[in-house]
Design an enzyme around this catalytic site. Structure first.
Site, PDB file in Angstrom:
ATOM      1  N   ASP A 175      39.366  40.382  38.020  1.00  0.00           N
ATOM      2  CA  ASP A 175      40.049  40.118  39.278  1.00  0.00           C
ATOM      3  C   ASP A 175      41.440  40.735  39.334  1.00  0.00           C
ATOM      4  OD1 ASP A 175      37.785  38.633  39.903  1.00  0.00           O
ATOM      5  OD2 ASP A 175      38.961  37.154  41.002  1.00  0.00           O
ATOM      6  N   CYS A 225      35.547  36.979  32.628  1.00  0.00           N
ATOM      7  CA  CYS A 225      36.324  36.878  33.865  1.00  0.00           C
ATOM      8  C   CYS A 225      35.487  36.318  35.016  1.00  0.00           C
ATOM      9  CB  CYS A 225      36.927  38.233  34.199  1.00  0.00           C
ATOM     10  SG  CYS A 225      38.244  38.163  35.431  1.00  0.00           S
ATOM     11  N   ASP A 226      36.166  36.135  36.156  1.00  0.00           N
ATOM     12  CA  ASP A 226      35.650  35.327  37.268  1.00  0.00           C
ATOM     13  C   ASP A 226      34.213  35.613  37.681  1.00  0.00           C
ATOM     14  OD1 ASP A 226      38.406  34.966  37.155  1.00  0.00           O
ATOM     15  OD2 ASP A 226      38.620  34.733  39.307  1.00  0.00           O
ATOM     16  N   LYS A 227      33.860  36.887  37.811  1.00  0.00           N
ATOM     17  CA  LYS A 227      32.562  37.219  38.395  1.00  0.00           C
ATOM     18  C   LYS A 227      31.430  37.259  37.369  1.00  0.00           C
ATOM     19  CE  LYS A 227      34.645  37.732  42.310  1.00  0.00           C
ATOM     20  NZ  LYS A 227      35.978  37.375  41.839  1.00  0.00           N
ATOM     21  N   CYS A 230      42.360  33.992  32.489  1.00  0.00           N
ATOM     22  CA  CYS A 230      43.595  33.349  32.926  1.00  0.00           C
ATOM     23  C   CYS A 230      43.631  31.886  32.506  1.00  0.00           C
ATOM     24  CB  CYS A 230      43.713  33.401  34.445  1.00  0.00           C
ATOM     25  SG  CYS A 230      43.718  35.053  35.123  1.00  0.00           S
ATOM     26  N   SER A 274      42.112  33.195  45.035  1.00  0.00           N
ATOM     27  CA  SER A 274      42.119  32.995  43.590  1.00  0.00           C
ATOM     28  C   SER A 274      42.151  31.507  43.290  1.00  0.00           C
ATOM     29  CB  SER A 274      43.351  33.668  42.974  1.00  0.00           C
ATOM     30  OG  SER A 274      43.538  33.245  41.639  1.00  0.00           O
TER      31      SER A 274
END
Length: 563
Positions: free
Chosen positions: A82, A123-125, A195, A471
């Protein structure tokens, strides 16, 4: 292994002969050819710190698979980040990479007819995409979430990527100097992983465990830690057991499991993006569950039992030490279905029975939540008839009703310029539209504007309503994932500068202050949306993407309808 494996081809056939030739040339011992063949799906990349450590994790997993009597094959996929992949086209590639990854996994695992897969999430995806792939392919699967990064300190205060994000807005508002921001970037990230905080990556790591698709105690976990590498070895052994017993994702990701995940998300104040991702996972799993309805129901039952940044003072490592997702689910057990199966081969209840009670100062009991309000809510009204998502835990506590004049933007950069030139004032409702999956095309990462808004000191004074992507780090009065999106003819497309928008979070309502007849007349008068000038993947994505209410998954039906 007594059952026939689909990867063991009939001797004498073409595919048996050519594969033997390839594997002999690769140095694979012939005695391994009949063993279970397991994909280790690795999204390692040198573009982002999120993935920096995945090769080492993959090696541990592969060693454990071999020791358990199976044959691992590492396969690589696209690795969206991201904070890296968002640089081009205002982040329009981010959501489409989720579905690109799903198809990437399908091609490699189904094309080779492997027997199972272990998916290394970061990560996010990647986590939602890998869960979507598991639901679609329905071969024995396990998700190993690979942990969070640590922050540091700067100028006598804690600093992490969230603080850097907000500081960009403070710089634009001339509240800090460029030298201050530069120094923060030197200290914000110490080590690999996603994160810190209850942003989308850690939220989806928790969702993988809450769905029963990760080992108990996986989320959150520090990236690069001894605990992660020990868990990687456990996961390598576990995927072999899953293949041997033929326990498949659709036996695990049932309607009851999704309900458990939704209730966990609401209680821990997970990212707004878990709504679209859980919806997409359910769609790919062909599970008949109304995810948005489940979020609405859970919000009526549950308060917030954790306060992890940006929802409160606790850090992600505090949440991990207190018991993590397993600890939260242990406190939530009266609200969960304990009989659901998990990748351990045991029920959720059996898994949690072996876990200690969590620290109630960080993970509170359901009967005595840290906040009486739920962490996530869905609101509806004439501006969002199919719903919109609010991370209530990140909205200032004194703001539950808000109304103001609409200031409309269809470009995030113009909205950020509005912050700088005085075009946005206290009391405004900023509408960021045409930023959804079809409108982008590819959902625009509107989170940068929200971070700039908060950093500029408007977090309690200006509301944001958008069909773009936010986010999990965002805070402020933010109404996201407005459905239907404007590009699909949703009411957001009819808003004009100066209109009055009324938001009531206590009543779960959002409304454009217009008579129904005028709103419909405006929608009827809208000109057709011009075709995108984008080429390549984004153009294909726009043609195929389904509505946000369906998780924005890809579907052939959309292609057929468009001709």
């Amino acid at each position: 292994m007594t059952r026939k494996l689909r990867s063991n081809f009939t001797p004498g056939t073409t595919r048996w002969a050519v594969r033997r030739s390839q594997w002999i040339a690769m140095g694979i011992p012939e005695e391994d050819f009949e063993k279970p063949k397991i994909a280790v799906v690795n999204s390692s990349s040198q573009l982002s710190v999120c993935y920096q450590h995945l090769d080492q994790v993959s090696q541990r997993v592969q060693q454990a698979i071999r020791a358990a009597g199976a044959l691992p094959f590492e396969v690589r996929t696209v690795a969206p980040s991201d904070f890296v992949t968002s640089a081009g086209k205002q982040g329009r590639y981010l959501m489409p990479t989720r579905d690109l990854l799903v198809n990437d996994v399908e091609v490699q695992v189904e094309g080779a007819e492997l027997d199972g897969m272990i998916l290394l999430a970061s990560c996010d995806k990647t986590t939602p995409a890998q869960l979507m792939a598991a639901g679609r392919l329905n071969v024995p699967s396990l998700v190993l979430t690979c942990g969070y990064q640590l922050g540091s300190s700067c100028g006598g205060r804690d600093v992490d990527i969230e603080e850097v994000y907000k500081a960009v807005g403070a710089l634009k508002a001339e509240r800090i100097a460029l030298t201050d921001l530069t120094e923060m970037t030197r200290h914000a990230i110490k080590g690999p992983g996603v994160c810190a905080g209850m942003a989308t990556a850690n939220s989806m790591h928790c969702m993988a465990e809450a769905l029963g698709m990760s080992l108990t105690g996986n989320a959150p976990i520090r990236a690069g830690s001894d605990a992660l590498y020990a868990l990687a070895e456990d996961a390598g052994r576990a995927i072999v057991r899953l293949v041997e017993t033929d326990l498949r994702p659709r036996q695990i990701m049932t309607a009851a499991a999704f309900r458990n995940a939704v209730r966990t998300a609401v209680a821990i104040g997970a990212s707004v993006n878990v709504v679209r991702h859980l919806t997409a996972i359910a769609q790919e799993s062909e599970c008949p569950v109304d995810i948005i309805g489940e979020f609405e129901a859970a919000a009526e039952r549950l308060g917030q039992i954790t306060q992890v940044r940006p929802n409160g003072p606790d850090r992600i490592e505090d949440f991990a030490a207190a018991g993590g997702c397993a600890g939260a689910m242990k406190q939530l057990l009266p609200e969960l279905d304990a009989q659901v199966l998990t990748v351990t081969g045991h029920s959720l209840g059996d898994n949690l029975a072996a876990r200690p009670m969590p620290d109630p100062a960080v993970i509170a009991p359901v009967a005595a939540p840290l906040r009486d309000e739920p962490g996530l809510i869905v609101i509806r009204g004439n501006l969002a008839p199919d719903g919109a998502v609010v991370k209530l835990s990140a909205v200032p506590a004194h703001v539950r009703q808000f109304s103001g004049r609409a200031v409309v933007f269809e470009d995030e950069n113009l909205a950020i310029a509005g912050l700088e030139n005085g075009g946005i004032r206290n009391g405004d409702v900023v509408v960021l539209r045409m930023l959804g999956p079809k409108g982008g095309p590819g959902t625009v990462f509107a989170a940068s504007f929200m971070a700039a808004l908060v950093g500029a000191g408007f977090g309690s004074e200006v509301a944001v309503v958008t069909d773009g992507e936010l986010s999990g780090l965002n805070s402020g009065i933010t109404i996201g994932q407005v459905m239907p999106e404007a590009a699909e003819g949703g009411p957001l497309a009819a808003v004009r500068d100066g209109d009055r928008i009324v938001i009531d979070l206590s009543r779960r309502q959002i409304a454009l202050d217009l008579p129904d007849g005028e709103l419909q007349a405006r929608l009827d008068a809208l000109p057709p949306r011009p075709a995108t000038t984008e080429k390549g993947w984004l153009a294909m994505y726009q043609r195929l993407v389904q509505p946000l209410s369906k998780g924005a998954v890809l579907g052939a039906r959309a292609f057929n309808q468009d001709g």
